[in-house]
Design a protein around this motif. Structure first.
Motif, PDB file in Angstrom:
ATOM      1  N   UNK A  80      48.556  10.070  49.815  1.00 42.61           N
ATOM      2  CA  UNK A  80      50.007  10.085  49.677  1.00 42.61           C
ATOM      3  C   UNK A  80      50.640   8.755  49.324  1.00 42.61           C
ATOM      4  N   UNK A  81      49.835   7.743  49.075  1.00 38.14           N
ATOM      5  CA  UNK A  81      50.401   6.419  48.778  1.00 38.14           C
ATOM      6  C   UNK A  81      50.978   6.375  47.364  1.00 38.14           C
ATOM      7  N   UNK A  82      52.200   5.871  47.232  1.00 40.58           N
ATOM      8  CA  UNK A  82      52.788   5.593  45.927  1.00 40.58           C
ATOM      9  C   UNK A  82      53.480   4.233  45.986  1.00 40.58           C
ATOM     10  N   UNK A  83      53.548   3.590  44.855  1.00 36.61           N
ATOM     11  CA  UNK A  83      54.180   2.282  44.732  1.00 36.61           C
ATOM     12  C   UNK A  83      55.567   2.486  44.135  1.00 36.61           C
ATOM     13  N   UNK A  84      56.590   2.428  44.962  1.00 31.99           N
ATOM     14  CA  UNK A  84      57.946   2.717  44.507  1.00 31.99           C
ATOM     15  C   UNK A  84      58.486   1.646  43.559  1.00 31.99           C
ATOM     16  N   UNK A  85      57.853   0.488  43.545  1.00 29.18           N
ATOM     17  CA  UNK A  85      58.289  -0.600  42.666  1.00 29.18           C
ATOM     18  C   UNK A  85      57.630  -0.519  41.290  1.00 29.18           C
ATOM     19  N   UNK A  86      56.712   0.424  41.130  1.00 30.52           N
ATOM     20  CA  UNK A  86      55.954   0.518  39.885  1.00 30.52           C
ATOM     21  C   UNK A  86      56.821   0.748  38.652  1.00 30.52           C
ATOM     22  N   UNK A  87      57.831   1.634  38.696  1.00 35.08           N
ATOM     23  CA  UNK A  87      58.669   1.833  37.505  1.00 35.08           C
ATOM     24  C   UNK A  87      59.300   0.539  36.994  1.00 35.08           C
ATOM     25  N   UNK A 113      53.848  16.075  47.099  1.00 33.08           N
ATOM     26  CA  UNK A 113      54.597  17.335  47.020  1.00 33.08           C
ATOM     27  C   UNK A 113      55.116  17.606  45.619  1.00 33.08           C
ATOM     28  N   UNK A 114      55.516  16.546  44.911  1.00 32.49           N
ATOM     29  CA  UNK A 114      56.045  16.719  43.549  1.00 32.49           C
ATOM     30  C   UNK A 114      55.041  16.306  42.478  1.00 32.49           C
ATOM     31  N   UNK A 144      50.451  21.549  38.816  1.00 35.85           N
ATOM     32  CA  UNK A 144      50.143  22.882  39.344  1.00 35.85           C
ATOM     33  C   UNK A 144      51.155  23.929  38.891  1.00 35.85           C
ATOM     34  N   UNK A 145      51.685  23.696  37.674  1.00 35.75           N
ATOM     35  CA  UNK A 145      52.596  24.643  37.017  1.00 35.75           C
ATOM     36  C   UNK A 145      53.921  24.823  37.759  1.00 35.75           C
ATOM     37  N   UNK A 146      54.333  23.808  38.528  1.00 32.45           N
ATOM     38  CA  UNK A 146      55.625  23.881  39.234  1.00 32.45           C
ATOM     39  C   UNK A 146      56.743  23.530  38.257  1.00 32.45           C
ATOM     40  N   UNK A 147      57.598  24.491  37.997  1.00 32.72           N
ATOM     41  CA  UNK A 147      58.626  24.342  36.955  1.00 32.72           C
ATOM     42  C   UNK A 147      59.606  23.217  37.281  1.00 32.72           C
ATOM     43  N   UNK A 148      59.943  23.017  38.547  1.00 35.57           N
ATOM     44  CA  UNK A 148      60.887  21.956  38.905  1.00 35.57           C
ATOM     45  C   UNK A 148      60.337  20.570  38.575  1.00 35.57           C
ATOM     46  N   UNK A 149      59.039  20.382  38.789  1.00 34.80           N
ATOM     47  CA  UNK A 149      58.421  19.087  38.499  1.00 34.80           C
ATOM     48  C   UNK A 149      58.316  18.852  36.997  1.00 34.80           C
TER      49      UNK A 149
END
Length: 286
Positions: A80-87, A113-114, A144-149
């Motif tokens: 679940x780790x993400x780097x929020x400063x990456x963008x 989740x997203x 995973x074919x989630x339309x919102x994502x």
């Protein structure tokens, strides 16, 4: 007893990465703490692209939650780790390199989740805010074919949105991770056009894994039916002895045949060749 390895033909041999531009880009990317798919996937075109100041940046880390048998990217649990400063760092790197065109891709992140779609959208938006004249191509996982994502990334308005089917339908369960699905990939590409009908879409697949010509044509027809604008077709190269073996090396002439077939089917652009990868010469595809 394992199958004997096929001898790699001369047209697939590439130079060892070198050159001033290559080293400069390598140092710059490392200084920003970023990752390129050029390195992680052992792309054969890394020397050519980097010396021309072209690179495909990989976000969301370098550990993929899937384990496809063709891919050299590390697999595991990113927890679940993400780097929020990456963008921000990606946008600053793009500006510093003065790129006119950039491809943003990622590992699969089934642990999120997203699927990482929010970070994709933020990265694309931040790049465009910082450099107004740039064109951004997004090469995304299937979410995973989630339309919102899918919609979240589409609405960040990339110039081209790509997703690769990777191989023919029959080989998908053999080559791709069990969570990947041929029809799911087609559904994603179709969904993009439903969300934004004028969005340019792109997909690609590799050959040399044991598919037949009829299967190659069938894959191309499936992509046309789902309104894909651009396709890339390249030779599969086995990254290590642990990966799926090459079953056939196609000649440059055979790739020219694939190109003609693609144009005859109605694709706007077909990029077909032994060393072609989904991001190869991306800025010149249209």
């Amino acid at each position: 007893m394992s199958e004997p390895r096929l001898k790699k033909p001369a047209w697939l041999k590439t130079r060892v990465p070198s050159g001033d531009e290559f080293r400069a880009i390598h140092d710059l990317i490392r200084a920003h703490g970023l990752v390129t798919v050029c390195q992680e996937a052992r792309c054969p075109n890394i020397n050519e692209c980097w010396n021309n100041k072209c690179a495909t940046l990989m976000i969301l880390g370098k550990i993929c939650t899937r384990a496809c048998r063709f891919c050299a990217v590390k697999t595991g649990d990113p927890a679940g780790h993400i780097d929020m400063d990456e963008p921000r760092r990606v946008a600053e790197l793009v500006k510093e390199m003065d790129l006119k065109y950039v491809v943003i891709t990622s590992v699969d992140r089934d642990d999120l989740e997203d699927g990482g779609s929010q970070l994709y959208a933020e990265t694309i938006s931040m790049i465009k805010d910082l450099k107004k004249d740039i064109k951004v191509e997004a090469l995304i996982p299937d979410f995973q074919d989630r339309i919102n994502d899918i919609e979240r990334v589409v609405l960040s308005t990339p110039f081209i949105l790509g997703h690769n089917v990777e191989t023919v339908e029959n080989l998908t369960p053999v080559i791709r991770d069990r969570r990947s699905n041929y029809q799911q990939s087609l559904n994603l590409l179709a969904s993009v056009k439903e969300i934004k009908p004028d969005q340019m879409t792109k997909s690609g697949f590799m050959v040399g894994m044991g598919e037949g010509l009829d299967e190659i044509k069938s894959t191309m027809r499936d992509l046309v039916k789902n309104r894909v604008d651009i396709i890339t077709i390249g030779q599969y190269l086995q990254p290590t002895r642990k990966h799926y073996p090459v079953k056939k090396y196609y000649s440059p002439e055979e790739f020219e045949i694939f190109e003609k077939i693609g144009y005859d089917m109605g694709f706007k652009k077909v990029v077909s060749g032994p060393l072609v990868r989904s991001s190869y010469h991306a800025s010149s595809v249209i």
